[in-house]
Design a protein around this motif. Structure first.
Motif, PDB file in Angstrom:
ATOM      1  N   ASN B  51      16.912   4.317  57.734  1.00 24.31           N
ATOM      2  CA  ASN B  51      16.989   3.204  56.776  1.00 24.31           C
ATOM      3  C   ASN B  51      18.431   2.730  56.640  1.00 24.31           C
ATOM      4  OD1 ASN B  51      14.268   3.599  56.284  1.00 24.31           O
ATOM      5  ND2 ASN B  51      14.665   5.062  54.628  1.00 24.31           N
ATOM      6  N   GLY B  52      18.601   1.490  56.249  1.00 27.85           N
ATOM      7  CA  GLY B  52      19.957   0.989  56.088  1.00 27.85           C
ATOM      8  C   GLY B  52      20.051  -0.106  55.057  1.00 27.85           C
ATOM      9  N   VAL B  53      21.230  -0.256  54.490  1.00 23.86           N
ATOM     10  CA  VAL B  53      21.515  -1.370  53.575  1.00 23.86           C
ATOM     11  C   VAL B  53      22.883  -1.929  53.933  1.00 23.86           C
ATOM     12  CG1 VAL B  53      20.172  -0.414  51.655  1.00 23.86           C
ATOM     13  CG2 VAL B  53      22.617   0.114  51.848  1.00 23.86           C
ATOM     14  N   ALA B  54      23.168  -3.099  53.404  1.00 20.64           N
ATOM     15  CA  ALA B  54      24.478  -3.717  53.630  1.00 20.64           C
ATOM     16  C   ALA B  54      25.243  -3.770  52.320  1.00 20.64           C
ATOM     17  CB  ALA B  54      24.291  -5.115  54.187  1.00 20.64           C
ATOM     18  N   ALA B  55      26.556  -3.549  52.410  1.00 19.24           N
ATOM     19  CA  ALA B  55      27.385  -3.613  51.205  1.00 19.24           C
ATOM     20  C   ALA B  55      27.484  -5.048  50.722  1.00 19.24           C
ATOM     21  CB  ALA B  55      28.769  -3.061  51.502  1.00 19.24           C
ATOM     22  N   GLU B  56      27.546  -5.221  49.415  1.00 17.70           N
ATOM     23  CA  GLU B  56      27.584  -6.560  48.847  1.00 17.70           C
ATOM     24  C   GLU B  56      29.001  -7.133  48.894  1.00 17.70           C
ATOM     25  OE1 GLU B  56      25.580  -6.614  45.105  1.00 17.70           O
ATOM     26  OE2 GLU B  56      23.868  -5.539  45.897  1.00 17.70           O
ATOM     27  N   LEU B  57      29.159  -8.308  48.317  1.00 15.43           N
ATOM     28  CA  LEU B  57      30.446  -9.006  48.422  1.00 15.43           C
ATOM     29  C   LEU B  57      31.619  -8.184  47.916  1.00 15.43           C
ATOM     30  CD1 LEU B  57      29.828 -12.728  47.471  1.00 15.43           C
ATOM     31  CD2 LEU B  57      30.711 -11.816  49.626  1.00 15.43           C
ATOM     32  N   ASP B  58      31.407  -7.438  46.869  1.00 13.66           N
ATOM     33  CA  ASP B  58      32.495  -6.632  46.320  1.00 13.66           C
ATOM     34  C   ASP B  58      32.555  -5.256  46.977  1.00 13.66           C
ATOM     35  OD1 ASP B  58      30.206  -5.558  45.342  1.00 13.66           O
ATOM     36  OD2 ASP B  58      30.818  -5.576  43.230  1.00 13.66           O
ATOM     37  N   GLY B  59      31.829  -5.062  48.045  1.00  9.18           N
ATOM     38  CA  GLY B  59      31.855  -3.790  48.781  1.00  9.18           C
ATOM     39  C   GLY B  59      30.905  -2.743  48.228  1.00  9.18           C
ATOM     40  N   SER B  60      30.235  -3.052  47.136  1.00 10.22           N
ATOM     41  CA  SER B  60      29.353  -2.059  46.542  1.00 10.22           C
ATOM     42  C   SER B  60      28.051  -1.932  47.317  1.00 10.22           C
ATOM     43  CB  SER B  60      29.056  -2.416  45.083  1.00 10.22           C
ATOM     44  OG  SER B  60      28.382  -3.644  45.034  1.00 10.22           O
ATOM     45  N   TYR B  61      27.451  -0.730  47.233  1.00 10.94           N
ATOM     46  CA  TYR B  61      26.192  -0.503  47.934  1.00 10.94           C
ATOM     47  C   TYR B  61      25.309   0.405  47.094  1.00 10.94           C
ATOM     48  CZ  TYR B  61      27.793   4.189  49.098  1.00 10.94           C
ATOM     49  OH  TYR B  61      28.209   5.486  48.992  1.00 10.94           O
ATOM     50  N   GLN B  62      24.016   0.354  47.365  1.00 13.98           N
ATOM     51  CA  GLN B  62      23.061   1.244  46.721  1.00 13.98           C
ATOM     52  C   GLN B  62      22.061   1.703  47.778  1.00 13.98           C
ATOM     53  OE1 GLN B  62      22.540  -2.240  45.382  1.00 13.98           O
ATOM     54  NE2 GLN B  62      24.584  -2.039  44.480  1.00 13.98           N
ATOM     55  N   VAL B  63      21.900   3.007  47.878  1.00 13.48           N
ATOM     56  CA  VAL B  63      20.921   3.572  48.806  1.00 13.48           C
ATOM     57  C   VAL B  63      19.964   4.448  48.006  1.00 13.48           C
ATOM     58  CG1 VAL B  63      20.573   5.090  50.804  1.00 13.48           C
ATOM     59  CG2 VAL B  63      22.566   3.569  50.713  1.00 13.48           C
ATOM     60  N   ILE B  64      18.696   4.310  48.241  1.00  7.90           N
ATOM     61  CA  ILE B  64      17.707   5.127  47.538  1.00  7.90           C
ATOM     62  C   ILE B  64      17.045   6.051  48.559  1.00  7.90           C
ATOM     63  CG2 ILE B  64      15.563   5.109  46.223  1.00  7.90           C
ATOM     64  CD1 ILE B  64      16.435   2.382  45.142  1.00  7.90           C
ATOM     65  N   VAL B  65      17.044   7.317  48.236  1.00 10.79           N
ATOM     66  CA  VAL B  65      16.447   8.308  49.147  1.00 10.79           C
ATOM     67  C   VAL B  65      15.606   9.292  48.342  1.00 10.79           C
ATOM     68  CG1 VAL B  65      18.251   8.202  50.923  1.00 10.79           C
ATOM     69  CG2 VAL B  65      18.543   9.732  48.957  1.00 10.79           C
ATOM     70  N   PRO B  66      14.630   9.900  48.981  1.00  8.33           N
ATOM     71  CA  PRO B  66      13.950  11.010  48.317  1.00  8.33           C
ATOM     72  C   PRO B  66      14.907  12.210  48.247  1.00  8.33           C
ATOM     73  CG  PRO B  66      12.678  10.168  50.185  1.00  8.33           C
ATOM     74  CD  PRO B  66      14.038   9.585  50.272  1.00  8.33           C
ATOM     75  N   PRO B  67      14.708  13.130  47.348  1.00  9.96           N
ATOM     76  CA  PRO B  67      15.610  14.286  47.259  1.00  9.96           C
ATOM     77  C   PRO B  67      15.738  14.977  48.612  1.00  9.96           C
ATOM     78  CG  PRO B  67      14.134  14.238  45.380  1.00  9.96           C
ATOM     79  CD  PRO B  67      13.669  13.181  46.308  1.00  9.96           C
ATOM     80  N   GLY B  68      16.977  15.362  48.949  1.00  9.04           N
ATOM     81  CA  GLY B  68      17.212  16.029  50.223  1.00  9.04           C
ATOM     82  C   GLY B  68      18.662  15.884  50.649  1.00  9.04           C
ATOM     83  N   LYS B  69      18.973  16.336  51.853  1.00  9.06           N
ATOM     84  CA  LYS B  69      20.318  16.202  52.403  1.00  9.06           C
ATOM     85  C   LYS B  69      20.316  15.080  53.439  1.00  9.06           C
ATOM     86  CE  LYS B  69      21.942  20.935  51.789  1.00  9.06           C
ATOM     87  NZ  LYS B  69      22.409  22.163  52.466  1.00  9.06           N
TER      88      LYS B  69
END
Lengths: 342, 902
Positions: B51-69
């Motif tokens: 899975n992947g996401v892109a950082a927003e204009l201010d460089g911030s990002y959010q990734v959602i994952v199930p518990p794990g490493k």
């Protein structure tokens, strides 16, 4: 610190530059403040040499109808009366104003049957015959007034063909003090021309009992007025042709009559059919020359069609020979000759 | 795995609400290690799930994952890839990781960050789009947004007085592209149309521009050509940061200077830098002009009766803009913001015109003096909130635009002056007239005094809700939302025409102002024109000599004025599913529009009199279901394959749909708005290959195909019985829906440092793009003898076969020089009553050049030279040999200092 001061200065400059600025220009008078205008009717006046009057119209130009009903404008009036000054000038064919002009009057129409004179309203017409300068009151609540000069009909009425122009010019010169937002147009002048009836001007009669003459007249002018087509001699009372300085007019009076209301009095009048055109090129005051005039024909659907007449005329004594060809977008008549008399 | 993919596809189709249980939110910010600048568009992928996401204009990002490493991989073109191991064990928790990436090479970071930001956003975008960052815009000598957009693949521009104004995306006219500021459509200040003149917006106001060429369900659907989004700046640093420019220039044609200044300042406040403030001011003042000849075809083969117009333009234009962004982050997951932008464009124009009318033996002279002010403003107030199980954003927006012309004066004189014009020389017609320069021969004809006010107001509200879900380890997101936009548009006009009523002096009495003694390179001699203040002074002092044309006033004002209201309601449902390297986005959008309007019918009777002015009102409603499908497949970390199948539409302009009629029965000409006009609908297919280079570059190639149904064109039916008066035959012109049109195109782009060159030549790089388009549109046969039911083919208005940019840059040790070519082929500009009256714009190539030197990374001195080859604007009618306009602008240049300091 220096940086910040410089940047703040730059910001101030930018904000100032961004402020409202419409650049310099000269503002035109707002249409709501545009003054009412007194003008002289532009049409040149004139009459035959035995005429006893000369008329001139002074009027207010139309204004915007605030209700939007009169799309082409609404006649304006004044809230209070104003004195209008005028001047007669450029006399030709007579020596002094008092020689040709014997008096004058001014009035306005209240309705088709009533004038201000009928109501006893005095517009205080004055005319100094020594200088040709005069004045008149333009009253409140009126959109136009008429000035009528009384002429001596014997001064110009002679039996010779005059070589020069005859007549005079009427001009507005100013207005008296007024609280109205009003201006007067002094540029427009009206020339009163005296037509020499030894020349082509005036009325001429056509012999409608002459079959050839009648056919020529009807063939020639039926393309300008379709009501002429198919008329017979027995339906016609008389036919007259008039030449003025800038107008040509054929007036065909029918035998058939109708009763009209003449200001409350029934009056029986003959029906008339008219063909009126404007001269493009009437060659001077001569007794012979080119004829070129245009008649506007209104179609049933409202379109205006121009019918153009070209040819020549020649007057010998009391006979005028008029040779014409008429054309419109679709048709052209033969070259036809009319013989008119008076 | 196969099962996972199957379920993922099923998910897209059925939108089941499953898999929303246990998850951990990983948030953070990606910045450049050296400059601390945010790296928006950084691709953050989860190694274990793909899975992947892109950082927003201010460089911030959010990734959602199930518990794990998990191993999070941060990749950003031009920077070294970084991998971080994250242990996300506690369900419902939020973990923060801020990441600083190192550059790959020794190139100037400031330069890299601009290009790389854009390219990384482009690479990680869900749809096919181009992203142009502020630094990239600044590298070209483009003062306004339209001109900046011309450098983008597939974008052409229409110019006014040599300056870019409207954009045409992928061979489609401006009305097929919508323009937004900060994600929300802006209103158009111009009367009658929807599209926006982008010369009103300074390029240096922007943080970036996004040109979307395929639509997502959460985007407005009325964009067949594309959707342009202008994004303003946002405060990113904890220290005050000032950047801007001070520029001066010169216009060769007018021999006049121009000035420009801009200042951006921003800072984040608070212990957690929770409050951000960014202010941006720019001002541009330009004195420019043009030398222009035009030919008015009289419609017969006798070209000697064609009218020649010589037009000498003098203009002063200003472009001022202010924008502000205030944002407040309550915490990592909750933010509210306010963005405002105000653009003011003014245009003072003097037009000195000669019209040679050989048929009448006359020469007409005109001086036009008008001032026009355009304001485009946009204000957005919204918020973003991230919850463990959903993401919400909402916004209320207000956009107000107007075009105010407080004065538009035009005075005409005419002289009896015989002339002959030989148009056999298509470059410069040969004029012979012995007396046309004698101002004493010109008598007054008429004086027009007008003012107009057009306004357009949008009030918008929207909300988007995104719910993440998992199918196995494949992450997906279900998103839905709604939007409403209330538009009010109107046009008011006052038009006063005065004719002479007396002895108004001849032109020589009023002459003054500028005299162009080198008009069109000295090929034609001009006499001094009317000086407007002198004439207006005379007019004001002598009102008795001028008569207001009341009927003309009533006609003009009734014809053009209108007011309209348009309400748009939209809703959508979509899902985004990542399956290893494949990202699928699919959904459907519904847009419903309701339009009502008031205007007037004007009928001029056959005898030339004004017959009637009647109020007319009406309304129309329509709705569109717009399915949208997008796919992106990452062949590797630097290469994408994309495909899209989308549905879109374009609303008719207001001046086309309002059924007011202008019936001039005297001339036999009637034009009527068409209340039954439908929007143009389109099915669009797009394919794109993108290869991103590690040294910040791109090679891309794509194909696109569009099928338009019911495209709109003006059609004239000859000799038709007039509605209320069947005995009168008239030529009726009305906007109509044509049949089907197709558009096919190929788009290529290449941007790369030429690092294969020997070391001594290190520093050269290339920026090039090329777009080929072909189109075919079917319309009913035109002309007096056209048969009902027979059709002819034309190309789509605005479509040019060849379009491209080529720029060669050299950058080394702070020094840079850039030569840029912009080319567009000829295209059909206006569909005429017959093919003989189709108006085409000729091909044009502009050559610009810029150079500069960077001092200590904070300052850059630069110089820019535009239109060095003095390329004219040219158009022809019917056949290429019938040139009807050639307009020359000369070259212009500017030089100055840019700064960027903390």
């Amino acid at each position: 610190m220096k940086h910040k001061i410089s940047l703040i200065a730059l910001a101030v400059v930018l904000i100032t530059a961004c402020s409202k600025k419409k650049f310099e220009h000269t503002e035109v008078t707002d249409v709501a403040d545009f003054p009412k205008q007194l003008v002289l009717d532009e049409e040149d006046a004139g009459d035959l040499e035995d005429t006893d009057k000369a008329s001139f119209e002074i009027k207010l130009t139309d204004g915007i109808d605030p209700t939007g009903t009169e799309l082409a404008g609404k006649p304006q009036t004044l809230g209070s009366a104003v004195t209008v000054q005028f001047k007669l000038k450029d006399a030709e064919g007579f020596a002094t104003w008092s020689e040709y002009i014997v008096g004058g009057t001014a009035f306005y129409e209240v309705d088709d049957c009533t004038t201000s004179e009928d109501l006893g309203v005095d517009l205080q017409f004055t005319l100094d015959l020594a200088t040709g300068i005069g004045s008149v009151i333009f009253p409140a609540n009126v959109s136009s007034i008429e000035l009528e000069l009384e002429l001596d009909p014997t001064i110009m009425d002679d039996a010779v063909e005059n070589s020069g122009d005859r007549g005079f010019t009427f001009a507005l010169t100013g207005i008296g003090t007024t609280t109205e937002n009003l201006v007067i147009n002094t540029d427009i002048e009206t020339e009163f021309r005296v037509y020499d009836d030894e020349k082509v001007f005036g009325g001429w009669a056509a012999d409608h009992t002459n079959a050839t003459e009648l056919t020529n007249i009807l063939d020639l002018f039926a393309i300008a007025n379709h009501d002429l087509a198919g008329l017979t001699a027995s339906e016609i009372d008389n036919i007259e042709v008039e030449f003025a300085f800038d107008k040509f007019k054929l007036l065909l009076t029918l035998v058939e009559t109708e009763t009209v209301d003449n200001c409350g009095t029934p009056e029986v009048v003959n029906l008339e059919i008219e063909v009126e055109g404007e001269w493009e090129d009437l060659t001077g005051d001569a007794t012979t020359g080119d004829a070129h005039f245009i008649v506007e024909r209104e179609e049933d659907n409202g379109f205006i069609t121009e019918v153009e007449y070209e040819g020549s005329f020649e007057r010998i004594g009391n006979t005028l020979t008029l040779t014409l060809t008429g054309t419109d977008d679709d048709a052209e008549t033969n070259e036809l000759t009319l013989t008119l008399t008076r | 795995m196969k099962h996972t993919q199957f379920y993922a596809v099923l998910m897209m189709l059925l939108f089941p609400v499953i898999g929303f249980s246990q998850r951990v939110l990983i948030v953070g910010k990606v910045t450049d290690q050296e400059t601390r600048q945010p790296l928006s568009g950084t691709l953050i992928s989860v190694q274990e799930t793909g899975n992947g996401v892109a950082a927003e204009l201010d460089g911030s990002y959010q990734v959602i994952v199930p518990p794990g490493k998990y191993h999070l991989i941060f990749s950003y073109t031009g920077f070294q890839t970084d991998t971080i191991l994250v242990e996300a064990t506690e369900d419902g928790s939020t973990i923060e990781f801020n990441v600083r990436l190192k550059t790959q090479n020794e190139l100037d970071e400031v330069i890299i960050s601009g290009k790389s930001t854009a390219l990384n956003q482009q690479k990680s975008a869900d749809n096919i789009k181009n992203v142009v960052a502020a630094e990239q815009i600044g590298r070209f000598p483009d003062p306004n947004v339209a001109e900046a957009l011309q450098r983008v693949p597939g974008v052409n521009i229409e110019r006014d007085q040599g300056e870019g104004r409207y954009v045409l995306v992928r061979g489609l006219a401006p009305k097929f592209t919508n323009v937004s500021i900060n994600g929300e459509q802006i209103s158009s200040p111009e009367a009658g149309v929807r599209y926006v003149a982008l010369d009103a917006v300074p390029a240096d106001q922007l943080a970036s521009m996004e040109i979307s060429k395929s639509l997502l369900p959460d985007m407005d659907g009325d964009a067949i050509g594309g959707s342009v989004n202008l994004i303003t700046r946002k405060a990113l640093d904890s220290l005050w940061r000032f950047s801007g420019s001070v520029v001066g220039g010169y216009n060769a044609l007018m021999n006049k200077p121009n000035v420009q200044g801009s200042l951006q300042m921003g800072k984040r406040f608070g212990k957690r830098q929770q409050f951000g403030l960014m202010l941006n001011l720019t001002h541009y003042h330009n004195d420019l002009g043009s030398d222009n000849w035009e030919r008015d075809l009289n419609g017969t083969p006798e070209t000697e009766d064609d009218v020649l117009e010589l037009r000498d333009y003098q203009l002063t234009r200003t472009r001022s803009s202010a924008s502000a962004t205030l944002d407040y982050r309550f915490n990592k997951n909750n933010e509210i913001y306010f963005r405002g932008m105000y653009n003011r464009f003014t245009d003072r124009e003097w037009r000195r015109l000669y019209a040679f009318v050989p048929e009448d033996g006359e020469v007409e002279r005109e001086l036009k003096d008008r001032f026009e002010e355009q304001v485009i403003s946009s204000f957005n107030l919204g918020g973003k909130h991230i919850f463990p199980k959903l993401r919400v954003d909402y916004e209320a927006a207000y956009s107000y635009s107007f075009q105010d012309t407080p004065y538009d004066y035009s005075v005409n004189f005419v002289a009896d002056a015989p002339s002959t014009v030989d148009f056999s020389n298509p470059d410069f017609p040969i004029l012979n007239s012995a007396t046309y320069l004698d101002n004493t021969l010109y008598g007054f004809d008429q004086f027009e005094v007008g003012n107009t006010f057009a306004k357009d107001e949008n009030i918008t509200a929207k909300v988007n809700i995104a719910v993440p879900y998992f199918i196995g380890t494949s992450k997906g997101e279900l998103k839905f939302g709604g939007k409403m936009r209330m538009k009010q548009k109107s046009f008011e006009i006052e038009q006063n025409i005065y004719e002479g009523m007396g002895n108004i002096p001849t032109l020589n009495v009023f002459e003054g102002g500028l005299l162009d003694d080198n008009y069109l390179g000295g090929r034609y001699e001009l006499a001094r024109a009317v000086n407007m203040p002198t004439f207006v002074d005379y007019f004001n002092a002598n009102p008795a000599q001028f008569e207001l044309q009341i009927e003309d006033k009533a006609i003009d004002e009734a014809l053009e004025s209108y007011d309209a209201e348009e309400n748009v309601y939209a809703g959508y449902l979509m899902t985004r599913q990542t399956i290893n390297r494949l990202t699928l986005i699919g959904g459907v959008r519904y847009e419903y529009s309701s339009v009502s309007y008031n205007s007037s019918d004007v009928v001029i009777a056959p005898n030339g009199d004004l017959r009637e002015i009647l109020p007319v009102k009406g309304s129309s409603n329509y709705g569109y279901v717009l399915p949208q499908l997008q796919a992106r497949y990452a062949l590797n970390r630097t290469t994408n394959l994309r495909g899209a199948l989308t549905w879109s539409y374009a609303r008719p302009n207001f001046d086309e749909i309002i059924p007011a009629q202008e019936a001039n029965l005297e001339d036999g000409e009637v034009s009527i708005g068409n209340a039954n006009l439908l929007p143009v609908s389109a099915i669009n297919a797009d394919f794109m290959y993108e290869k991103y280079f590690g040294d910040v570059g791109i090679l891309s190639g794509g194909l696109f195909f569009k099928q338009l149904d019911g495209f709109i064109y003006n059609r004239t039916d000859f000799n038709q019985p007039y509605l209320n008066d069947a005995s009168v035959l008239v030529d009726v012109t009305q906007a109509q829906n044509g049949n089907t049109a197709t558009l096919f195109g190929v788009e290529l782009a290449f941007q790369k440092a030429l690092d294969f060159l020997p070391k001594k030549l290190k520093g050269f790089s290339v920026y090039a793009n090329y777009t080929y388009t072909m189109s075919e549109a079917s319309i009913q046969d035109r002309g007096e003898n056209a048969l009902a039911g027979s059709f002819e083919s034309i190309s789509l208005p605005g479509q040019t076969t060849h379009l491209g940019n080529a720029a060669l840059m050299y950058e080394q040790k702070g020094f840079f020089v850039r030569a840029a070519l912009n080319f567009n082929g000829s295209y059909l500009s206006e569909v005429g009553a017959t093919a003989d009256y189709d108006l085409y714009v000729k091909n044009r190539m502009q050559f610009d050049c810029s150079l500069g030197y960077t001092i200590k990374k904070k300052y850059r001195v630069f110089a820019e030279l535009m239109n060095l080859t003095n390329q004219p604007f040219e158009s022809y009618m019917g056949k290429e040999e019938n040139t009807v306009q050639r307009e020359f602008y000369g070259f212009w240049m500017r030089a100055g200092l840019k700064f960027d300091i903390q």
